[in-house]
Structures are given as C-alpha cells and as structure tokens.
Motif scaffolding. Structure first.
Motif, PDB file in Angstrom:
ATOM      1  N   UNK A  48      -7.364  47.511 -33.487  1.00  0.00           N
ATOM      2  CA  UNK A  48      -8.782  47.129 -33.564  1.00  0.00           C
ATOM      3  C   UNK A  48      -9.500  47.900 -34.673  1.00  0.00           C
ATOM      4  N   UNK A  49      -9.182  49.178 -34.790  1.00  0.00           N
ATOM      5  CA  UNK A  49      -9.841  49.991 -35.819  1.00  0.00           C
ATOM      6  C   UNK A  49      -9.500  49.487 -37.230  1.00  0.00           C
ATOM      7  N   UNK A  50      -8.276  49.079 -37.416  1.00  0.00           N
ATOM      8  CA  UNK A  50      -7.894  48.548 -38.727  1.00  0.00           C
ATOM      9  C   UNK A  50      -8.707  47.311 -39.078  1.00  0.00           C
ATOM     10  N   UNK A  51      -8.989  46.467 -38.107  1.00  0.00           N
ATOM     11  CA  UNK A  51      -9.811  45.291 -38.356  1.00  0.00           C
ATOM     12  C   UNK A  51     -11.260  45.673 -38.646  1.00  0.00           C
ATOM     13  N   UNK A  52     -11.764  46.659 -37.920  1.00  0.00           N
ATOM     14  CA  UNK A  52     -13.131  47.117 -38.184  1.00  0.00           C
ATOM     15  C   UNK A  52     -13.241  47.654 -39.602  1.00  0.00           C
ATOM     16  N   UNK A  53     -12.261  48.443 -40.011  1.00  0.00           N
ATOM     17  CA  UNK A  53     -12.279  49.002 -41.366  1.00  0.00           C
ATOM     18  C   UNK A  53     -12.153  47.892 -42.420  1.00  0.00           C
ATOM     19  N   UNK A  54     -11.429  46.843 -42.086  1.00  0.00           N
ATOM     20  CA  UNK A  54     -11.298  45.718 -43.001  1.00  0.00           C
ATOM     21  C   UNK A  54     -12.641  45.006 -43.168  1.00  0.00           C
ATOM     22  N   UNK A  55     -13.384  44.930 -42.057  1.00  0.00           N
ATOM     23  CA  UNK A  55     -14.674  44.240 -42.109  1.00  0.00           C
ATOM     24  C   UNK A  55     -15.764  45.101 -42.745  1.00  0.00           C
ATOM     25  N   UNK A  56     -15.806  46.366 -42.370  1.00  0.00           N
ATOM     26  CA  UNK A  56     -16.893  47.245 -42.817  1.00  0.00           C
ATOM     27  C   UNK A  56     -16.312  48.629 -43.100  1.00  0.00           C
ATOM     28  N   UNK A  57     -15.997  48.909 -44.328  1.00  0.00           N
ATOM     29  CA  UNK A  57     -15.308  50.152 -44.688  1.00  0.00           C
ATOM     30  C   UNK A  57     -16.134  51.398 -44.376  1.00  0.00           C
ATOM     31  N   UNK A  58     -17.452  51.294 -44.473  1.00  0.00           N
ATOM     32  CA  UNK A  58     -18.302  52.474 -44.346  1.00  0.00           C
ATOM     33  C   UNK A  58     -18.997  52.574 -42.991  1.00  0.00           C
ATOM     34  N   UNK A  59     -18.662  51.695 -42.061  1.00  0.00           N
ATOM     35  CA  UNK A  59     -19.324  51.696 -40.755  1.00  0.00           C
ATOM     36  C   UNK A  59     -18.837  52.867 -39.912  1.00  0.00           C
ATOM     37  N   UNK A  60     -19.749  53.653 -39.311  1.00  0.00           N
ATOM     38  CA  UNK A  60     -19.303  54.705 -38.385  1.00  0.00           C
ATOM     39  C   UNK A  60     -18.443  54.113 -37.269  1.00  0.00           C
ATOM     40  N   UNK A  61     -17.286  54.732 -37.056  1.00  0.00           N
ATOM     41  CA  UNK A  61     -16.288  54.203 -36.123  1.00  0.00           C
ATOM     42  C   UNK A  61     -15.889  55.295 -35.143  1.00  0.00           C
ATOM     43  N   UNK A  62     -16.088  55.033 -33.855  1.00  0.00           N
ATOM     44  CA  UNK A  62     -15.818  56.003 -32.793  1.00  0.00           C
ATOM     45  C   UNK A  62     -14.850  55.385 -31.798  1.00  0.00           C
ATOM     46  N   UNK A  63     -13.795  56.109 -31.443  1.00  0.00           N
ATOM     47  CA  UNK A  63     -12.833  55.617 -30.461  1.00  0.00           C
ATOM     48  C   UNK A  63     -12.900  56.468 -29.196  1.00  0.00           C
ATOM     49  N   UNK A  64     -12.528  55.861 -28.084  1.00  0.00           N
ATOM     50  CA  UNK A  64     -12.513  56.572 -26.807  1.00  0.00           C
ATOM     51  C   UNK A  64     -11.656  55.828 -25.814  1.00  0.00           C
ATOM     52  N   UNK A  65     -11.736  56.228 -24.545  1.00  0.00           N
ATOM     53  CA  UNK A  65     -10.909  55.628 -23.503  1.00  0.00           C
ATOM     54  C   UNK A  65      -9.631  56.419 -23.279  1.00  0.00           C
ATOM     55  N   UNK A  66      -8.856  56.005 -22.284  1.00  0.00           N
ATOM     56  CA  UNK A  66      -7.649  56.731 -21.888  1.00  0.00           C
ATOM     57  C   UNK A  66      -6.642  56.801 -23.035  1.00  0.00           C
ATOM     58  N   UNK A  67      -6.427  55.691 -23.738  1.00  0.00           N
ATOM     59  CA  UNK A  67      -5.435  55.696 -24.809  1.00  0.00           C
ATOM     60  C   UNK A  67      -5.787  56.712 -25.890  1.00  0.00           C
ATOM     61  N   UNK A  68      -7.029  56.706 -26.333  1.00  0.00           N
ATOM     62  CA  UNK A  68      -7.454  57.653 -27.369  1.00  0.00           C
ATOM     63  C   UNK A  68      -7.450  59.079 -26.833  1.00  0.00           C
ATOM     64  N   UNK A  69      -7.922  59.247 -25.604  1.00  0.00           N
ATOM     65  CA  UNK A  69      -8.047  60.577 -25.017  1.00  0.00           C
ATOM     66  C   UNK A  69      -6.695  61.271 -24.890  1.00  0.00           C
ATOM     67  N   UNK A  70      -5.697  60.550 -24.407  1.00  0.00           N
ATOM     68  CA  UNK A  70      -4.399  61.164 -24.137  1.00  0.00           C
ATOM     69  C   UNK A  70      -3.497  61.215 -25.374  1.00  0.00           C
ATOM     70  N   UNK A  71      -3.905  60.543 -26.435  1.00  0.00           N
ATOM     71  CA  UNK A  71      -3.127  60.564 -27.671  1.00  0.00           C
ATOM     72  C   UNK A  71      -3.876  61.290 -28.791  1.00  0.00           C
TER      73      UNK A  71
END
Length: 603
Positions: free
Chosen positions: A123-146
């Motif tokens: 998902x982050x790769x798609x966000x970066x493809x759409x808007x290179x300079x948009x602030x991008x924050x990840x969270x949730x169990x997958x992000x937290x534990x990795x």
C-alpha cells in the motif's frame, strides 16, 4: 437491517459531497474491510481523529494492482495512514504449514484474496507512486511487530525493518491514539513530517549522523541476519525497553537507514478510554458489503464489549503484550453500562452480550499500583513463574461489573469468551468467583489456554504449570456439580512450540488420555514476527538466558507432534506409532488401558 450509509466515514467522493467536504485531511488505508466497530483499527483511529476535528476518509482493501482505488478520495490535505489490518497480512494469507488460507473473516463474504501479501509495504508503494511528498504514517500489528529487523517465517529469512522497506515517514507502534493525535496536530500546524521526531510510540528513519545521542544501539540488521546470538541480543534489548515509564530510545542500523524508536506512549487514562469507546460507531460493516454477504469477523464482536486494554500475562508466543503493553487501561463501569444499554435498542440484539473483557477477560485492573508511576518491573513477569507477591489479586471490580451488566433490562445473559486466565483467578483465593462464573457466564463450554503440560515447554511459553490447570479443572467441575450444570472446559493446546520434543508431546497425549479429552483442533505454533517464541524458533536459543532450545522445524516432526495430541483419530495411527517408537515409548502401543494406539495388524 442495514445501517445508514451517511453514518459511516466517507469511502468515496459522493460521501464527501454529502458532508460538504471537498477534501479530507487524512486517508486511512486498511487491509481489512470497512467495519465501523471499535474492535477494528480502521474504525477506532479514524473515529478518534474525527473527534479531534479532522476529516478522515476510509480506503478499505484497495485493489493494489493499480492506482485507481488509492485516488478515490483525492489527495488528502495532511497525510496518508496505512495499516495491514487487525492481523499481520502474511498470517491472514497462510497457515502454519505455509499453505494458502481459503478464507479471510475480515473480508467481504469471508473470502480470501482481497489483500496483498505484505500489505503495509504494498500500500505504501502505491501511495508513494501517487504522491511522492505526502506525509506517510504506518501502524497496526504488522508494522508494530516488524518495526526492527525481524525473522519472517514465510520467507525463512531475516528481513529489514518494515519502516525501511515501506519508505514511510513514521511508524506508530502499539496502540496508536496518543501518537496519531500528536502527529496530526503537528502536521496541521505546518510542521514538516521530517521534523516530527520526538513523539512517544513512534519510529523514524535517520542517517547515522542524525541518531539521537541518548539512543541505545542494538546489533545491526547485518549482524542479526548472520549471528543468532546477535539476533537474541537485539531482541532482548528491544524487549526490555518496551515500557512507557522507563523505556529508553533505541536504534538499529538497517543499512542505508537507521531505525530509531522513541519510548512507548503512555497508557490512556480511564477518562480517555471512556471517550474513545463513546464515539459514534455504527457497530456494523459498511452497507457496500451487503451483496457480498457482509463481513464475518463482526459477528463475534458485534455485541461484545471491550472493558480494558493491555495484558500482563506475557506469554512468549503472543504479540498482545508487545502491542498493547503490560499496563491495564480500563474503562469506567458507567461507560461500559452505557454501551450495553445501546445494545438493547438494536433490532437484532437477542439479549446476549457475547463478551466483556480484553486480551484476557479477568485482567481488569492493573497488576499492581506502582505501575501507574514506575511502569512494569524490568526483571520479572507478573504471573510467571509464580504470581508476584505484589500482584493485585482482587477480582471484585470485574465481577461487580458483570453483575451490573446482567441486571440491565433487556439483558438475558453475559458471556465471557475473550479468555479467562485461570491461574490469576485461582490466585484470588476466592472459590465463590469460579462458582459465579459457572452459574452466570459460561454457555456450556469455557475456553481456557493451558497450551501444554510439559514443565520445560511451559517454562519457555511463560505459562503456569500443569498442576495449576488441574486445580482449576477440579474447581470448575466441583462448581458445576454443585450447580447441577453440565459444562465443560475446552483447552487450547499448541504443538511444536520451541522446546517441545516428541517426549513432551507424548506427555501431553497421556495427560489428554487421563482426563478423557480428545481435541478436534490443535494449533501448530506459528512464528509470528517480533515475539519471544519466534526469536527462539529462529535462533535455537532462549534470548533471556542464552540456553539452547530444541526447535521442531521439519514438517514431519510437526505432524508427529500434532498426531500425538489427536491420537484417537484413525488417520493418525501410523504417525502416532512412529512418534511413540522414536520417543522410546513403544510401551504405549498395545491393547492395555493406558496405551494410545493398538499395534498394526499383521497381514
């Protein structure tokens, strides 16, 4: 009866127009279907931001093979928030045997295939493809534990921090309300996302020259990839700093970037918890899923109540303690009663509250009073190997709440399904509570989680000994006899956990024989990222002691252990016979009353 679409946060431009919005402040992109219930992260975080005056739109399970779904709400004013969903996306895709799952309860109709593998990064790769300079924050169990370099079972490799792979600006670990509010406030004030570096409960990427001077350096990605002892040391340091009161800033070199983790965020107060769970959730899947059969995951929680967060059980194989923390955060009784009263006005409520609890139902108050000022003890667990002398053992607050709930007009029964920690209930020293539990809050079966009976395995799991389960089972049976009820314990059991040998599996099989319990299902241990058990699985070492640990790795050994736990099944006979022979327990092959299988017939 379907919910009014206008009651949900926007999922498209028409929904935005209905609210008079021409843009949103944040898009929340999730690997789960859009379910507006506080058990779902894609409801609780957006609703919380909404309560703070931000405009949030939901992009649930976008088609990751193109940009179309990611652009449906337009460019957000402040940023994109990304979560893989309530589970790690690889766990959603694959079983312990690494076979594709055929269903996904967090997706429309319960069907698999609506989310990509490694969803956060995709998902982050798609966000970066759409808007290179948009602030991008990840969270949730997958992000937290990795968030640090971690062992990935599905690729059988050590992978870099997810923050490096997904190219996000910030990673929120743990429960995200405090950090996301601070991030949102900073962005709304015009502070560049690259300058937001001191928010508790977040990680950020830094060049080596920008690493904070007070950061504790853990072994690097390169080192932990090659050296099991370095992996253990990195895990131990990370594990020991996961306390909001005493935790230090830690950092790990992940190649071109260093990942810096600020101390965990402080737990929410009772007032803050009450606010969070009073938000206008519809408690339903979005109406757009009606034609697909809805979203199955809602059924277990629709009429359940989250009474608290956190878990001081510290089971080695569980991510909850790492994600939610050891400090219990509870709601007030009035807040919980208010939520229960809303159930009685819902047309499909039949009078049954399915659950009242949290990660563990009866962990309803903090383990001890000092946690509110100094945090959890760095050198011991609350319940393992024995209950701490300072442990708060009084269950009166929880059972008083249950009594209030079952006295509400329109409520017929209040069940407990989120799991009772039976060693903690026994530690109360009050057998009347077990009788009350059996009389009012068990629906024929009570699920408990002894997991195993071998003292060696239980020690590595950080679970209570077999004798504790036996005491609880006897107390449970005695209470039901006195009540004239026929109710049963359903023990959750785990095979092939690190430390478990065939001999240990035989011991568990004999125990099941002696109590007359034959499990229909047994959970094979799955090494999910970031847990103590996964560290042991990968390294063959206990990171806390440095001692070697036997690890069942081969598919065949796992089959043998699982077969022993289900020895009565005819399809398992050959496997059981082989396992018993390998374990030196051929005495259990025969026709005697204590034998597990009969000998093979000779042709």
């Amino acid at each position: 009866m379907s919910a009014d679409r206008s009651a949900f946060l926007p999922v498209n431009r028409d929904d935005m127009a209905a609210r008079g919005w021409n843009e949103v402040d944040f898009v929340f992109i999730s690997g789960d279907a859009c379910v507006d219930h506080p058990s779902f992260a894609n409801a609780i975080i957006p609703r919380f931001l909404e309560s703070r005056g931000f405009r949030v739109g939901i992009i649930a399970q976008p088609d990751w093979r193109s940009l179309k779904d990611f652009l449906v709400l337009g460019r957000p004013r402040l940023g994109a928030l990304v979560s893989a969903g309530n589970l790690d996306s690889m766990l959603s895709h694959f079983t312990a045997a690494k076979k594709p799952r055929s269903d996904d309860p967090y997706s429309p109709g319960g069907k698999a295939g609506f989310r990509p593998q490694r969803a956060t990064a995709v998902y982050c790769n798609r966000v970066r493809e759409a808007w290179k300079d948009l602030p991008l924050v990840v969270g949730g169990v997958e992000a937290s534990m990795r968030r640090f370099a971690h062992y990935d079972y599905w690729s059988d490799t050590v992978r870099r921090s997810l923050l490096v792979d997904c190219r996000a600006d910030l990673l929120v670990f743990g429960m995200g309300e405090r950090p996301i509010e601070e991030i949102a406030d900073s962005l709304s004030k015009g502070i560049p996302v690259g300058q937001i570096r001191d928010v508790a409960g977040t990680c950020f990427r830094a060049r080596k020259e920008d690493i904070p001077g007070n950061a504790v350096m853990t072994p690097s990605f390169e080192n932990v990839s090659k050296d099991p002892k370095a992996f253990c040391e990195a895990f131990r340091l990370q594990h020991c700093e996961q306390d909001p009161f005493r935790g230090r800033t830690i950092a790990q070199d992940n190649g071109a970037w260093t990942v810096v983790q600020n101390p965990p965020s402080l737990p929410l107060s009772e007032k803050e918890m009450d606010h969070l769970y009073s938000l206008p959730y519809t408690r339903a899947p979005h109406p757009m899923y009606e034609s697909s059969g809805g979203v199955p995951a809602i059924e277990e929680v629709r009429f359940s109540i989250t009474a608290h967060r956190g878990c001081f059980g510290s089971c080695s194989f569980c991510s909850i303690t790492s994600h939610q923390g050891r400090i219990i955060q509870r709601r007030s009784d009035e807040s919980i009663l208010r939520e229960a009263r809303t159930f009685t006005g819902m047309p499909d409520f039949k009078g049954y509250i399915h659950d009242v609890g949290g990660p563990t139902a009866n962990f309803h108050v903090p383990a001890c009073s000092k946690q509110a000022k100094t945090g959890s003890c760095p050198d011991r667990d609350c319940l393992w190997p024995e209950p701490c002398p300072g442990l708060e053992r009084d269950h009166s607050a929880y059972f008083a709440l249950l009594r209030k709930l079952r006295d509400l007009p329109g409520v017929k029964k209040v069940f407990i399904r989120s799991g009772i920690r039976y060693d903690y209930l026994l530690a109360s020293g009050n057998p009347a509570l077990i009788k009350e539990l059996c009389k009012h809050h068990v629906s024929g079966q009570l699920k408990v989680a002894p997991e195993h009976v071998s003292c060696d395995v239980l020690g590595l799991m950080r679970k209570p000994g077999k004798e504790v389960f036996t005491r609880f089972r006897e107390a449970f049976d005695r209470a039901n006899r006195e009540l004239g009820k026929k109710q049963y314990l359903v023990p959750y059991l785990m095979s092939s956990h690190p430390g478990a040998t065939l001999g240990d599996a035989v011991e568990l099989a004999e125990f099941l024989r002696d109590i007359g319990y034959h499990p229909e299902q047994v959970q094979d241990f799955i090494p999910t990222p970031g847990t103590l058990s996964t560290c042991m699985f990968f390294t063959g070492l206990d990171p806390m002691t440095g001692e070697k640990v036997h690890v069942p790795r081969s598919a065949h050994e796992k089959k043998l252990q699982r077969a022993l736990l289900q020895y009565p099944s005819p399809k398992n006979r050959k496997l059981v016979e082989e396992a018993l022979s390998l374990a030196g327990r051929s005495d259990l092959i025969g026709k005697g009353p204590r034998c597990l299988v009969r000998p093979a017939r000779r042709s």
